[in-house]
Structures are given as C-alpha cells and as structure tokens.
Design a protein around this motif. Sequence first.
Motif, PDB file in Angstrom:
ATOM      1  N   ASN A 219       0.846  -1.179   0.000  1.00  0.00           N
ATOM      2  CA  ASN A 219       0.000   0.000   0.000  1.00  0.00           C
ATOM      3  C   ASN A 219       0.890   1.240   0.000  1.00  0.00           C
ATOM      4  N   ARG A 220       0.396   2.359   0.501  1.00  0.00           N
ATOM      5  CA  ARG A 220       1.171   3.601   0.457  1.00  0.00           C
ATOM      6  C   ARG A 220       1.281   4.246   1.841  1.00  0.00           C
ATOM      7  N   LEU A 221       1.261   3.426   2.857  1.00  0.00           N
ATOM      8  CA  LEU A 221       1.357   3.928   4.229  1.00  0.00           C
ATOM      9  C   LEU A 221       2.731   4.557   4.473  1.00  0.00           C
ATOM     10  N   LYS A 222       2.745   5.700   5.139  1.00  0.00           N
ATOM     11  CA  LYS A 222       3.987   6.360   5.490  1.00  0.00           C
ATOM     12  C   LYS A 222       4.317   6.195   6.971  1.00  0.00           C
ATOM     13  N   SER A 223       3.364   5.676   7.716  1.00  0.00           N
ATOM     14  CA  SER A 223       3.522   5.525   9.157  1.00  0.00           C
ATOM     15  C   SER A 223       2.625   4.392   9.630  1.00  0.00           C
ATOM     16  N   THR A 224       2.908   3.897  10.835  1.00  0.00           N
ATOM     17  CA  THR A 224       2.035   2.885  11.446  1.00  0.00           C
ATOM     18  C   THR A 224       0.976   3.536  12.332  1.00  0.00           C
ATOM     19  N   LYS A 225       0.840   4.832  12.235  1.00  0.00           N
ATOM     20  CA  LYS A 225      -0.164   5.532  13.024  1.00  0.00           C
ATOM     21  C   LYS A 225      -1.555   4.981  12.721  1.00  0.00           C
ATOM     22  N   GLY A 226      -2.313   4.714  13.793  1.00  0.00           N
ATOM     23  CA  GLY A 226      -3.652   4.189  13.636  1.00  0.00           C
ATOM     24  C   GLY A 226      -3.740   2.678  13.681  1.00  0.00           C
ATOM     25  N   LEU A 227      -2.598   2.011  13.888  1.00  0.00           N
ATOM     26  CA  LEU A 227      -2.572   0.548  13.898  1.00  0.00           C
ATOM     27  C   LEU A 227      -2.389  -0.027  15.304  1.00  0.00           C
ATOM     28  N   GLY A 228      -2.710   0.748  16.313  1.00  0.00           N
ATOM     29  CA  GLY A 228      -2.497   0.307  17.691  1.00  0.00           C
ATOM     30  C   GLY A 228      -3.592  -0.599  18.211  1.00  0.00           C
ATOM     31  N   PHE A 229      -3.797  -1.727  17.557  1.00  0.00           N
ATOM     32  CA  PHE A 229      -4.816  -2.688  17.987  1.00  0.00           C
ATOM     33  C   PHE A 229      -4.279  -3.522  19.155  1.00  0.00           C
TER      34      PHE A 229
END
Length: 378
Positions: A219-229
């Motif tokens: 994909n084109r993610l630049k960060s892992t922000k938002g993946l804190g499951f």
Amino acid sequence: AVVSTQSGHYGRAYYNEYKSYLRMSEEDDSQYEDDKGEVDDEEHVEININEGTEDNDNEDRENERSESEEDSNEPTYQLTEQMAGESLSLLCKIGNGLSHAYVKMDLVNKALNDISIICAFIHVRYLDLSDNKLSSITPIASLKHLLTLKVDNNNLKSIDIPPMPYLQKASFQNNKLVTVKGIAHPMLEVLNLNSNKIVEANFDISGLPKLSVLELRENRLKSTKGLGFPKLQRLYLAENKITSLTDIDQCVSLKILHLRGDNEAQTNPIESLDGLSKSMVALQYLNLRGTNVSSLKTELPKLKQLPILRGLVLKDSPVAREDEYRIEVIMNLRNLERLDKDVFTDEEKEEAQNLFREREEEGGLDDNSVAEGAVVLE
C-alpha cells in the motif's frame, strides 16, 4: 421432499439438479496459509514493486486510465437469479434446525458489475466475489449471517457495508481502496487489504475489537499511526512507504511484525526503530529486511526492549554490512534464536561470549548490557 432455500421451496427435481454442487465445507484459508510459517520463511511471496517515489503519481494516473479503458472494453454482467442459484453449495440447517439452506456462494470470475439480487440470499455464510468488476458491494448488507467474505481483484475504492455481526474473515486484496474508513465488524479476526492504495491506516479500533491478523502489504502507508490494535497478533506491512513506527507500542499482543522494504524501490525506508517498546511483551518475530536501518549502536538498545524476540531479519539493510554484525547482535539480544533466518551456531555464541567478557574487563559495556542483553552460554 422439500428443501428450504433462500429463494423459496424447491422440489426433489430442483434439489437433484444442485446436488452435484454440494461438498464438505472448508474455509478458504489459502491466502493466509503461507503466513503460518512466516517465522521460518518470511519470503513466501516475492513482490515486484516498480512504484518507488512520489514522482510516479503521473504514471499511476496513466495506468488507471489505461485500466479503465481496458475494463470498458470487457463485457460485464448483472448477477441473475439463475447464476446465483448455480453458485450455491453446502446445505446446512438454519433457524430452529427444521429448515435447510445453501450457505456457500462462489461467484468468482463472472465479470460481474452488479450484484443487487444477492440481497435476497440472506442465509449465505461464505461468499466469494473475487475476480469481478465490482465497484460497490452495498447489497451484501442484507447477509447478516456472513462469516467469511472475499472480494479480491475488483474495483472497490471504499468498503461500503455496515457492521456485519458475525463476519470473522474478510479479504479485499488487489482493489483500488484509498481508505479504511467504514471497516468496523465486531467479530472480525482476519483482514486482508494487500495491494491497494491506502495512504492512512485511520481505522476505528473500537469497531474491530477482535482483530488478530491484519495484512496491509503493498500500500502507500507512510507511518504505522492508527494501527495500535491491542489484540492484534500478526501485522504485515511489507512494501509500503513507512518511515516511522507511531502507535506500534500499543500492539501489546503482537507476535509477528513484518516491515520488509526494498532499497531499490525505496519502500519502507525505516532508519530508526523509535516506537518499539517494552510494552510489546509478546513480539517474537521482526522483519526489517531491506529497510534503511544503519546503526547497531543506536538501534540495538531499542531491540533489547523486546523481552522474547526470537527471530530478527535485517538482511539487505545497511546495518547488516557492519563488522561482526551477527556477533554484535547475539551479544546484545540474549533470547534471539535466528538472525536473517539462520540459527546461531555454537561457535558464534562462544565468540559473542568472549567478546562480551573482553568488553566487561575493559569497562566498555553500558549499565544495561548484563541485565538486558548479555549472552550466557549453557
């Protein structure tokens, strides 16, 4: 004899016509099966990425126009009742157990662009719509009993369905998704979003309380922000644009973290491991192959925070070219069993122990070396 199905009651003749479609129920886990052996062989899929920088945006737009023109020249079809009926299999009890219905629907590679009629098949539990021309799957909102859903290789730009109360596995690989908004299913455990165009992982974490496996490769993610499951156990993020590990410390149940990059394609050019935390007490495998990690001195202390790390991959990253690379790693990470998929030899362990003792005598160890990372031979 009468068999009750989604479309009504059919006599014995109709039942015999579809009897050939019945077979044992098997969950379609083929896209996840290779990941079960990820610790031993993380390179189960070689991905060839041509897109490397922001300069490729124009090329992407040209490709999209080309794909659109090709699609317009291909025949597309509306799902018919006959086609839907022929796709049904797996006869199961429903409701109070006195009636039966076909609960599996396979509509793969039918050139479908309209599935409006599917809303009538309310008892379907297993649905595969892969390899079609769908830009919307809104009609499946009526399928409240859905357990697994595959819509790979379509034209979806968003997932326009409300929360499905029983959905456990979903795959939307190789679509045109640009957002993850709207993905909120209380029982979902496995989600595949590989090979899309997602820029931000702005999930509603509260809407996915049981998610344990998440795939977001290519994909084109630049960060892992938002993946804190907090209950996530396996996270696959290879071949993105990730440079920072924001929010990753909230994944306290994470066992496998796959961040493989490619130096030539400029994917996942991670330089710093800031974000790794001692709160990640379950992490056993970390793949950083092909990233831009370049310093053992600055990054090993961050890896030391992971108390049960067993497998580490740094191959094809600058740090792997440092002198005595393997010895330095094993000397600092006492629980590590494999580096770049290779088990440490007894000779390497002994050499690491000797080097540790030398530095200890010279006073060249930091205060945390013994407590957090020194190798002790049995």
